[in-house]
Design a protein around this motif. Structure first.
Motif, PDB file in Angstrom:
ATOM      1  N   GLY A 115       0.706  -0.871   0.143  1.00 52.79           N
ATOM      2  CA  GLY A 115       0.051  -0.093   0.172  1.00 52.79           C
ATOM      3  C   GLY A 115       0.665   1.111  -0.072  1.00 52.79           C
ATOM      4  O   GLY A 115       0.449   2.696   0.059  1.00 52.79           O
ATOM      5  N   ILE A 116       2.120   1.370  -0.168  1.00 46.76           N
ATOM      6  CA  ILE A 116       2.726   2.470  -0.102  1.00 46.76           C
ATOM      7  C   ILE A 116       3.171   2.681  -1.620  1.00 46.76           C
ATOM      8  O   ILE A 116       3.653   2.218  -2.357  1.00 46.76           O
ATOM      9  N   THR A 117       2.227   3.619  -1.711  1.00 45.28           N
ATOM     10  CA  THR A 117       2.414   4.444  -3.397  1.00 45.28           C
ATOM     11  C   THR A 117       2.276   5.635  -3.694  1.00 45.28           C
ATOM     12  O   THR A 117       2.075   6.248  -4.146  1.00 45.28           O
ATOM     13  N   GLN A 118       2.814   5.414  -2.442  1.00 48.21           N
ATOM     14  CA  GLN A 118       3.142   7.740  -2.332  1.00 48.21           C
ATOM     15  C   GLN A 118       3.986   7.908  -1.984  1.00 48.21           C
ATOM     16  O   GLN A 118       4.678   7.428  -0.873  1.00 48.21           O
ATOM     17  N   LEU A 119       5.001   9.126  -2.367  1.00 44.96           N
ATOM     18  CA  LEU A 119       6.268   9.232  -1.443  1.00 44.96           C
ATOM     19  C   LEU A 119       5.538   9.853  -0.286  1.00 44.96           C
ATOM     20  O   LEU A 119       6.751   9.757   0.776  1.00 44.96           O
ATOM     21  N   GLU A 120       4.606  10.533   0.609  1.00 49.37           N
ATOM     22  CA  GLU A 120       4.413  10.426   1.761  1.00 49.37           C
ATOM     23  C   GLU A 120       4.391  10.022   2.551  1.00 49.37           C
ATOM     24  O   GLU A 120       5.136   9.519   3.651  1.00 49.37           O
ATOM     25  N   SER A 121       4.008   8.879   2.311  1.00 50.66           N
ATOM     26  CA  SER A 121       3.947   7.291   3.144  1.00 50.66           C
ATOM     27  C   SER A 121       5.468   6.415   2.822  1.00 50.66           C
ATOM     28  O   SER A 121       5.573   5.821   3.771  1.00 50.66           O
ATOM     29  N   PHE A 122       5.887   6.520   1.711  1.00 51.89           N
ATOM     30  CA  PHE A 122       7.654   6.553   1.693  1.00 51.89           C
ATOM     31  C   PHE A 122       8.135   6.868   2.862  1.00 51.89           C
ATOM     32  O   PHE A 122       9.059   6.071   2.856  1.00 51.89           O
ATOM     33  N   ILE A 123       8.638   8.131   2.723  1.00 51.51           N
ATOM     34  CA  ILE A 123       9.467   8.914   3.534  1.00 51.51           C
ATOM     35  C   ILE A 123       8.616   9.080   5.438  1.00 51.51           C
ATOM     36  O   ILE A 123      10.649   8.887   5.728  1.00 51.51           O
ATOM     37  N   GLU A 124       7.967   8.007   5.223  1.00 50.17           N
ATOM     38  CA  GLU A 124       6.942   7.594   6.915  1.00 50.17           C
ATOM     39  C   GLU A 124       8.701   6.239   7.293  1.00 50.17           C
ATOM     40  O   GLU A 124       8.482   6.070   8.877  1.00 50.17           O
ATOM     41  N   LEU A 125       8.572   5.580   6.040  1.00 52.21           N
ATOM     42  CA  LEU A 125       9.463   4.312   6.769  1.00 52.21           C
ATOM     43  C   LEU A 125      11.081   4.950   7.299  1.00 52.21           C
ATOM     44  O   LEU A 125      11.748   5.498   6.849  1.00 52.21           O
ATOM     45  N   SER A 126      10.901   4.087   7.828  1.00 51.53           N
ATOM     46  CA  SER A 126      12.841   4.346   8.555  1.00 51.53           C
ATOM     47  C   SER A 126      13.455   2.440   7.829  1.00 51.53           C
ATOM     48  O   SER A 126      13.417   1.986   7.633  1.00 51.53           O
ATOM     49  N   VAL A 127      15.046   3.070   9.010  1.00 48.95           N
ATOM     50  CA  VAL A 127      15.957   1.879   7.640  1.00 48.95           C
ATOM     51  C   VAL A 127      15.054   0.779   7.860  1.00 48.95           C
ATOM     52  O   VAL A 127      16.081  -0.543   7.342  1.00 48.95           O
ATOM     53  N   GLN A 128      15.020   0.491   8.808  1.00 43.07           N
ATOM     54  CA  GLN A 128      14.546  -1.556   9.443  1.00 43.07           C
ATOM     55  C   GLN A 128      13.632  -1.429   8.477  1.00 43.07           C
ATOM     56  O   GLN A 128      13.363  -2.595   8.991  1.00 43.07           O
ATOM     57  N   ASP A 129      12.770  -0.587   8.323  1.00 45.41           N
ATOM     58  CA  ASP A 129      11.462  -2.029   7.058  1.00 45.41           C
ATOM     59  C   ASP A 129      11.420  -1.767   5.529  1.00 45.41           C
ATOM     60  O   ASP A 129      11.215  -2.697   5.635  1.00 45.41           O
ATOM     61  N   TYR A 130      12.820  -1.336   5.770  1.00 45.00           N
ATOM     62  CA  TYR A 130      13.177  -1.308   4.208  1.00 45.00           C
ATOM     63  C   TYR A 130      13.419  -3.344   4.179  1.00 45.00           C
ATOM     64  O   TYR A 130      12.711  -3.098   3.100  1.00 45.00           O
ATOM     65  N   ALA A 131      14.196  -3.466   5.101  1.00 42.55           N
ATOM     66  CA  ALA A 131      14.186  -4.838   4.770  1.00 42.55           C
ATOM     67  C   ALA A 131      12.843  -6.068   4.382  1.00 42.55           C
ATOM     68  O   ALA A 131      12.521  -6.546   3.487  1.00 42.55           O
TER      69      ALA A 131
END
Ligand SMILES: Nc1ncnc2c1ncn2[C@@H]1O[C@H](COP(=O)(O)OP(=O)(O)OP(=O)(O)O)[C@@H](O)[C@H]1O
Length: 795
Positions: free
Chosen positions: A26-42
């Protein structure tokens, strides 16, 4: 900010391959993307430190540019995903992820990934911008001009591109489209309400086209009209190395009588849609729409003559430049493979032959003549259809050419002769009645037309093969009643599966392509590599009840379409050869243990069973007829090796003696030759030790390329001989095990068992004979080459 913007941003940073992972969650927007932390990336499949660094940098840049995190009330981002989802993204190929992601409303609800509806909707752009069509150039698989330079984007990236296309073009609104009509229920209001249509999906389940409700006719097929407007009309390059076309046959009378509808509207000259009727668990009917693009799609009204112009004709021209070309038909039973390829009178081979003879009549090709060979692959064995179904053996000549040992080839002077030869061969072909086709081909048939110099018929100056594959569906689907038909079906599917494996390996640039997986792939090997051109015609049936088969066929064809142009033999295959050499050495060392291994014995047993010689049908002898004239003026050399095996026959004691002597002590022979040459004229140092005659002129000596060719050939033959030897060892082990176990039988049991063991012995000898023939064929191939290099009188 839109999903499109997000994808564009990822693309700009070379990170678009991760888009499916984000959008699945459900991450389809930049606004949502920048909420992620590095730990989430995996959790989104971003594993490597490098990728993580790129994403961190991207997030920082975005923040600097003023992109703000999505508001808290909106934050449905899963903080922690279930391990199954994480696993999915980490290990599932992206195209599969994408498929899961985009299979329309129905499939999303079935998906294990529970995505909030709002997120799903955010994937869909708001407005209905007109659908953009992939340009032919972008979509065409390989450009023949510079195959090595053209890189098909990796699947992962391609999927992202497809998504991008979809995002640009998709204009449907799932809420609006919920109730669309099913073509077969137009008169029934209730049915209408129960019937829904999903968005149009491409091969991988990505939405591709505008499916606004307005685009669907209320009374008729869903996409026909809308698709017509978006038809890709540009024609694709006729000279690609691998060209993939689709042919749709008309509805048959039986299908019309059964009230079946055409569910495969063709859109322009390159696209086809499949409106597959589906039923949900609650019995609601809906239509799943798929869209495919190929090099060319032929609608049901297109004739064989028109298809010929766009498929086989370029191949005819190509073989006159010395190339190998293959045209093959793939599709479910009854979809029109034989009608397209080998129909007597209309098939592509007829038209190709007409053109070939027209070309041969030209002065520039007056030195060439045409030859024909016709064989089938039935139950894993090759049978010569022009020679009493004699068993044949495919082998590699070391130059990536497949040579069929033992194949009888006939010189043909005109189309009439070809008809006669073909007619004869067709009668010998294995056909049968299946649930789907009264005259179903139960084998893969290969018709080869070869160009050879008139002066040297052992040289192949061009080869065109027409392959009519056996039906591609499962036995159960065909309604096969008896065991024989089912066994045939199993074997057919095994070989088509092997073909698929090869295609997949080529597609993924695998180091090793399992061409040896089946006889079919061994035979088709040179169609996919090296100096070759291939045209695949995927044939489909248009009716609804065959929709699954049709989709399978189109997906299969789509795979072939994506084969890369870099598979040009050359270096990589030399490396493969070397690797094989090492493997052979390793196997030789381990060979003795293998034979006593229980598992391999079990396999031996199966192999031996599979290798049972099939009862050859009692065919009339082709040579009773006044064509082709067999053996006249030594014109009937098939492959150089094979023919000699047949005509000179290893069976004569002298020849066997000669052969064995040569094999047993080549060094003695050489030394004797050397001694005699030296003695004859001791004043001259022999510069050409293998020769009985005076040394050749420097210009006659083999050059480096020829020597390299020879080494390759030698290597290939060693490989083949080693493989035969391994099989021999297994054969021996299996039989001797059976034999020794009889010693433990009581007397009364022993008598009964004797019969059995005798049978097995015969089988063993039969198999051994075949293996020995293969070995002899290898040795002969080498000798042929040696003769070519050193001259006939040398050896
Ligand atoms: N384009 C076409 N136009 C008209 N009739 C066709 C067309 N294609 C196929 N047919 C008819 O459909 C029937 C089945 O075709 P065909 O035997 O070529 O199928 P097939 O794919 O070779 O089947 P199998 O794999 O069982 O051998 C035949 O009667 C054939 O004449």
């Amino acid at each position: 900010m839109s999903a499109q913007h997000f994808l564009d941003t990822l693309s700009r940073h070379g990170l678009d391959e991760f888009y499916p992972n984000f959008s699945t969650e459900g991450i389809t927007q930049l606004e949502s993307f920048i909420e992620l932390s590095v730990q989430d990336y995996a959790n989104y499949g971003i594993k490597s430190a490098d990728d993580k660094r790129k994403f961190v940098a991207l997030a920082q840049t975005l923040k600097k540019e003023g992109i703000r995190p999505a508001s808290n009330e909106k934050s449905p981002l899963p903080q922690k995903r279930s391990s199954s989802v994480a696993r999915l993204n980490a290990f599932t190929p992206p195209e599969k992820q994408a498929r899961r992601l985009t299979l329309g409303g129905e499939n999303l609800t079935r998906s294990p990934i529970k995505t909030p509806p709002s997120r799903r909707l955010s994937f869909i752009p708001k407005s209905g911008s007109p659908r953009k069509i992939l340009s032919p150039a972008k979509h065409s698989p390989i450009s023949h001009k510079s195959p090595s330079k053209v890189k098909t984007p990796p699947r992962i990236a391609r999927t992202a591109i497809q998504i991008q296309q979809a995002l640009k073009s998709v204009s449907f609104s799932p809420t609006k489209d919920k109730l669309l009509q099913h073509e077969s229920s137009s008169d029934d209001e209730e049915e209408l309400k129960k019937t829904v249509a999903a968005p149009i999906l491409d091969t991988y389940g990505i939405p591709t086209a505008s499916s606004r409700s307005g685009n669907y006719s209320k009374t008729n097929g869903n996409v026909n009209k809308s698709q017509a407007s978006i038809a890709t009309s540009g024609s694709s390059d006729l000279n690609q190395r691998i060209r993939v076309c689709v042919r749709k046959r008309p509805l048959s009378r039986r299908e019309v009588a059964a009230g079946e509808k055409d569910i495969t509207p063709v859109a322009g000259s390159r696209s086809i849609n499949v409106n597959a009727p589906k039923v949900k668990l609650d019995l609601t009917r809906f239509t799943e729409q798929h869209s495919f693009t190929f090099d060319e799609v032929f609608d049901s009204s297109i004739t064989n003559a028109q298809i010929y112009q766009r498929t086989a004709k370029p191949l005819v021209q190509y073989i006159f430049t010395g190339g190998k070309a293959t045209c093959f038909a793939y599709g479910q039973t009854g979809s029109g493979k034989t009608y397209t390829m080998l129909d007597q009178g209309r098939g592509l081979y007829v038209q190709a032959a007409q053109d070939i003879f027209a070309m041969l009549a030209r002065e520039e090709y007056a030195h060439l003549s045409a030859w024909v060979g016709f064989y089938e692959i039935y139950q894993g064995h090759l049978y010569d259809l022009l020679n009493d179904r004699k068993r044949l053996i495919p082998r590699d000549d070391g130059n990536n050419n497949v040579v069929i040992s033992g194949l009888k080839e006939f010189a043909i002077a005109d189309v009439d002769r070809l008809f006669k030869v073909f007619d004869h061969g067709s009668q010998a072909r294995t056909t049968g009645k299946t649930g789907a086709n009264n005259n179903s081909s139960r084998s893969h048939a290969v018709l080869q037309i070869l160009l050879k110099p008139k002066k040297n018929s052992s040289v192949i100056a061009g080869k065109l093969s027409f392959i009519d594959l056996a039906g591609s569906e499962r036995g159960a689907d065909r309604g096969d009643a008896n065991t024989k038909t089912r066994m045939e079906g199993a074997e057919i599917n095994k070989s088509l599966l092997a073909l698929k494996e090869c295609i997949r390996a080529l597609d993924q640039d695998s180091r090793h392509t399992p061409f040896r997986g089946s006889k079919l792939t061994q035979v088709l090997r040179d169609s996919f590599i090296g100096n070759s051109r291939t045209c695949m015609i995927a044939t489909i049936s248009p009716n609804g009840s065959n929709s699954e088969h049709t989709l399978n066929t189109l997906r299969y064809a789509d795979r072939v379409k994506e084969l890369k142009g870099e598979q040009d033999g050359g270096g990589s295959f030399i490396e493969d050869d070397l690797q094989d050499d090492f493997q052979v050495m390793a196997e030789q060392t381990a060979g003795s243990t293998e034979a006593t291994d229980g598992t391999s014995l079990e396999q031996d047993k199966t192999d031996a069973e599979e290798d049972q010689v099939l009862q050859a049908d009692g065919q009339e002898n082709i040579f009773d007829e006044d064509f082709p004239q067999e053996g006249t003026k030594n014109e009937l050399l098939a492959t150089p090796t094979s023919q000699r095996i047949q005509t000179q026959s290893m069976a004569t004691p002298q020849r066997r003696q000669h052969y064995l002597r040569r094999l047993s002590s080549p060094t003695d022979q050489v030394l004797n030759d050397l001694a005699s040459t030296t003695n004859a004229d001791s004043s001259t140092k022999p510069s050409w030790p293998y020769s009985h005659r005076s040394p050749p002129l420097p210009s006659e000596r083999p050059n480096n390329d020829q020597m390299l060719d020879f080494v390759k050939l030698h290597r290939a033959q060693i490989r083949e001989i080693t493989e035969c030897s391994k099989k021999e060892t297994k054969l021996l082990a299996t039989f001797s095990l059976g034999l020794s176990s009889t010693q433990h039988y009581a007397e009364d049991e022993a008598a009964a068992n004797n019969e059995k063991i005798l049978e097995e012995f015969e089988q063993y000898l039969g198999d051994l004979d075949e293996l020995l023939q293969r070995k002899v064929a290898c040795a002969e191939a080498l000798r042929d080459k040696m003769r070519q290099l050193l001259g006939d009188d040398v050896l």
